[in-house]
Design a protein around this motif. Sequence first.
Motif: not given
Length: 142
Positions: A63-86
């Motif tokens: 998972r961390e390898t995939i997350l490193r592709r998401i640039l920017g803290e805010k984008e990463r945070h929203l990505f994680l919130i969306a994944a966690a919500d799923s």
Amino acid sequence: MDLDAYAEFAAQELQWFRNRLLREGVARLWQSCLVAGRDGLREVEARHGNAIREYVECAQAERETILRRILGEKERHLFLIAAADSVRSGAALLDLVASRGLSASYKPGKAFLLMQAAQIARDLAEMNDSPWPFDDYADPFS
């Protein structure tokens, strides 16, 4: 199909996602979500839908390898919130389905299964619909 095993797996994944969010820092997550709002979250979900699915479905070690592709803290945070919500949504459904014994494998009456499904749908509708997973901070999406 043994739905209890799936519900148990989902609960474990939900805990993993909660812990991953906590590593980001709840205050920083909250600030990113507050700035972006629901529209910003929807944009991230649309932009990264396939990556979110990949992130949830892959092994935890990847998972961390995939997350490193998401640039920017805010984008990463929203990505994680969306994944966690799923994961949270899926876990809630699996928990309800398992607790109600919703399965056609034992050949219940069609009307009985329909009513079980109806109750599960009502239960899901009553659950919190916000993607924000923390109770100790105000919902930044409301």
